[in-house]
Design an enzyme around this catalytic site. Structure first.
Site, PDB file in Angstrom:
ATOM      1  N   ASN A 134       0.807  -1.226   0.000  1.00  0.00           N
ATOM      2  CA  ASN A 134       0.000   0.000   0.000  1.00  0.00           C
ATOM      3  C   ASN A 134       0.841   1.277   0.000  1.00  0.00           C
ATOM      4  O   ASN A 134       0.492   2.263  -0.655  1.00  0.00           O
ATOM      5  CB  ASN A 134      -0.978  -0.003   1.182  1.00  0.00           C
ATOM      6  N   TYR A 135       1.936   1.283   0.763  1.00  0.00           N
ATOM      7  CA  TYR A 135       2.955   2.337   0.680  1.00  0.00           C
ATOM      8  C   TYR A 135       4.286   1.610   0.553  1.00  0.00           C
ATOM      9  O   TYR A 135       5.068   1.542   1.502  1.00  0.00           O
ATOM     10  CB  TYR A 135       2.923   3.240   1.915  1.00  0.00           C
ATOM     11  N   LYS A 157      11.936  -8.942   1.233  1.00  0.00           N
ATOM     12  CA  LYS A 157      10.868  -9.647   0.535  1.00  0.00           C
ATOM     13  C   LYS A 157       9.730  -8.651   0.376  1.00  0.00           C
ATOM     14  O   LYS A 157       9.083  -8.276   1.363  1.00  0.00           O
ATOM     15  CB  LYS A 157      10.411 -10.881   1.328  1.00  0.00           C
ATOM     16  N   GLU A 231       4.454  -3.995  12.371  1.00  0.00           N
ATOM     17  CA  GLU A 231       3.516  -2.894  12.151  1.00  0.00           C
ATOM     18  C   GLU A 231       2.307  -3.479  11.443  1.00  0.00           C
ATOM     19  O   GLU A 231       2.385  -3.874  10.282  1.00  0.00           O
ATOM     20  CB  GLU A 231       4.126  -1.773  11.303  1.00  0.00           C
ATOM     21  N   GLU A 365     -11.233  -3.237  10.290  1.00  0.00           N
ATOM     22  CA  GLU A 365     -10.452  -2.454   9.338  1.00  0.00           C
ATOM     23  C   GLU A 365     -11.050  -2.563   7.934  1.00  0.00           C
ATOM     24  O   GLU A 365     -11.263  -3.659   7.423  1.00  0.00           O
ATOM     25  CB  GLU A 365      -8.999  -2.927   9.319  1.00  0.00           C
TER      26      GLU A 365
END
Length: 463
Positions: A134-135, A157, A231, A365
């Site tokens: 995503n980022y 990876k 994270e 989420e």
């Protein structure tokens, strides 16, 4: 199972990248090279590591146009915003390079007659970085640069959705003259990823991704007694108090909710607004969201690109439909966004009101272009709702009363607290999460702690 990686572009569902997965011999060779190269690298002065890493950043940003185009095709980021990720990569990398000298300096303790005592920060060895799509550059640079600056070797990876990101970083390091073996990437299957985690050459794991992904990492590393930085997910809240600058709060929270099509672990996914300004906030928010241009991410006019894949779009549609069935009010007509189409990755943005925490859209989420806005009557109610989550990555409060805002911030269970802003990583501050948002720390001087080990020196100098 296929031995090839196929990256399907969300723009048109075409195959954009094809790569072979690494063979067992390639994996073994990479790990052995990393382990050997690190033994020499760790002995180099920090200033020399900084010189090479800085040259890597220079080489990387020189390809910003190519990088922006590849991002839009791999994961759907509108081409007009691609340069922003390159700028963020540079900001974080240069900050961590500059912070290394102080962060890695020996820790001095109080003087003791007849003794010299201090604590050194030593490299852990080989760091395995597992990065998301995503980022793809911002998340990976958080670990790659400080790991190398600390004297470690890195094996990356990257996500199968963004494999070219690993290759571009490798090219930049090669151009910078980084010695062979210190930065390598491997295109890996899930099974082989677990195998690398278990490999004896690997001394630390940096993982960014989903909660189930984090569980996989912990299980694979169980019993190895190595460091793991995780994270994970987020369901980040914002609270708009009665005294907030309403225009600023709307502009900031809506951008925080919908930028990158809502695909941000620290994006705003739920907004609590004081009842006295709730209706005005909603009116302004709906008007702003209605201005987005949903379209192909390679179109310069597009401000809202597709989500990463059709299944992700269907997941968000399901959350929205279920919430509406339970009484939520949807304020955006999907028909006003012509590209919105079931079965594709193109998804119209949505603003929901009359929501509550019995609805998945307020607790699970979403990772897509939807936000729920819930009315509250007090700071106490807002704090209780903000903390009613399995996640705790960031939280934001919008108010002109700085002291009260800070008081609220002290009570919110979160890794980063924002006042009058959101959805931003300041590389000078520690990036951390609580609860299911993960553990460990990246960025800031503290980010070096998990990438090093303490070694104490206790010298008796008078005999």
């Amino acid at each position: 199972m296929s031995n090839q990686l196929n990256t399907i572009s969300p723009i048109d569902n075409s195959v954009y990248v094809i790569r072979d997965y690494a063979s067992q011999s390639q994996i073994r060779s990479a790990l052995e090279k990393a382990q050997q190269a690190q033994k020499t690298w760790r002995q180099l002065p920090v200033a020399e590591r900084a010189r090479i890493c800085s040259a890597m950043v220079d080489a990387f940003i020189a390809k910003k146009d190519q990088i922006a185009e590849e991002l839009c095709w791999m994961m759907g980021r509108p081409i007009r915003y691609g340069a922003g990720e390159v700028a963020g990569f540079e900001e974080r990398a240069r900050h961590m390079i500059a912070a290394a000298e102080g962060a890695l300096a020996p820790v001095q303790v109080e003087e003791k007659s007849g003794f010299t005592r201090y604590i050194k920060r030593e490299a852990v060895g080989v760091v395995f970085v597992i990065a998301p799509w995503n980022y793809p550059y911002l998340t990976s640079v958080n670990a790659i640069v400080p790991a190398l600056m600390a004297g470690n070797a890195v094996v990356l990876k990257h996500s199968a959705q963004t494999p070219l990101c690993a290759e571009r970083i490798a090219e930049a390091f090669e151009a910078a003259g980084l010695p062979e073996g210190l930065f390598q990437y491997l295109h890996l299957s899930h099974a082989d990823t677990e195998g690398v985690i278990q490999a004896p050459e690997v001394n630390h794991i940096c993982f960014t991704g989903s909660v189930p992904g984090g569980e996989m990492v912990e299980k694979a590393a169980a019993g190895r007694f190595i460091g793991i930085g995780l994270e994970l997910g987020g369901k980040d809240p914002a609270y708009v108090r009665a005294d907030a600058d309403l225009d600023h709060a709307v502009e900031t929270t809506i951008d925080g909710a919908f930028f990158n099509s809502g695909q941000s672990c620290c994006g705003i996914e739920r907004i609590y607004v004081h009842e006295s300004v709730h209706d005005a906030f909603v009116e302004k928010a709906v008007a702003l969201v209605s201005q987005y241009q949903l379209g192909r991410s390679d179109d310069p006019e597009t401000t809202l690109g597709p989500v990463v894949r059709a299944s992700a779009a269907e997941f968000v549609r399901g959350q929205v439909a279920e919430a509406v069935e339970q009484g939520a009010i949807a304020h955006i007509d999907p028909a006003s966004f012509p590209m919105n189409e079931a079965g594709t990755a193109y998804l119209a943005p949505q603003v929901l009101t009359n929501v509550n925490h019995s609805m998945r859209v307020m607790t699970e989420e979403s990772f897509g272009p939807v936000v729920g806005i819930q009315k509250v009557s007090s700071d106490e109610e807002a704090i209780e709702l903000m903390n009613d989550s399995e996640f705790g990555l960031t939280a934001s409060v919008f108010t002109k009363d700085i002291e009260t805002g800070l008081t609220i911030g002290e009570q919110v269970e979160t890794g980063t607290f924002f006042l009058n802003r959101c959805d931003y990583l300041d590389p000078a501050l520690a990036w951390v999460g609580v609860k299911n948002s993960g553990r460990g720390c990246t960025l800031s001087a503290l980010g070096y702690e998990q990438l090093t080990r303490a070694k104490s020196f206790h010298l008796k100098t008078e005999l």
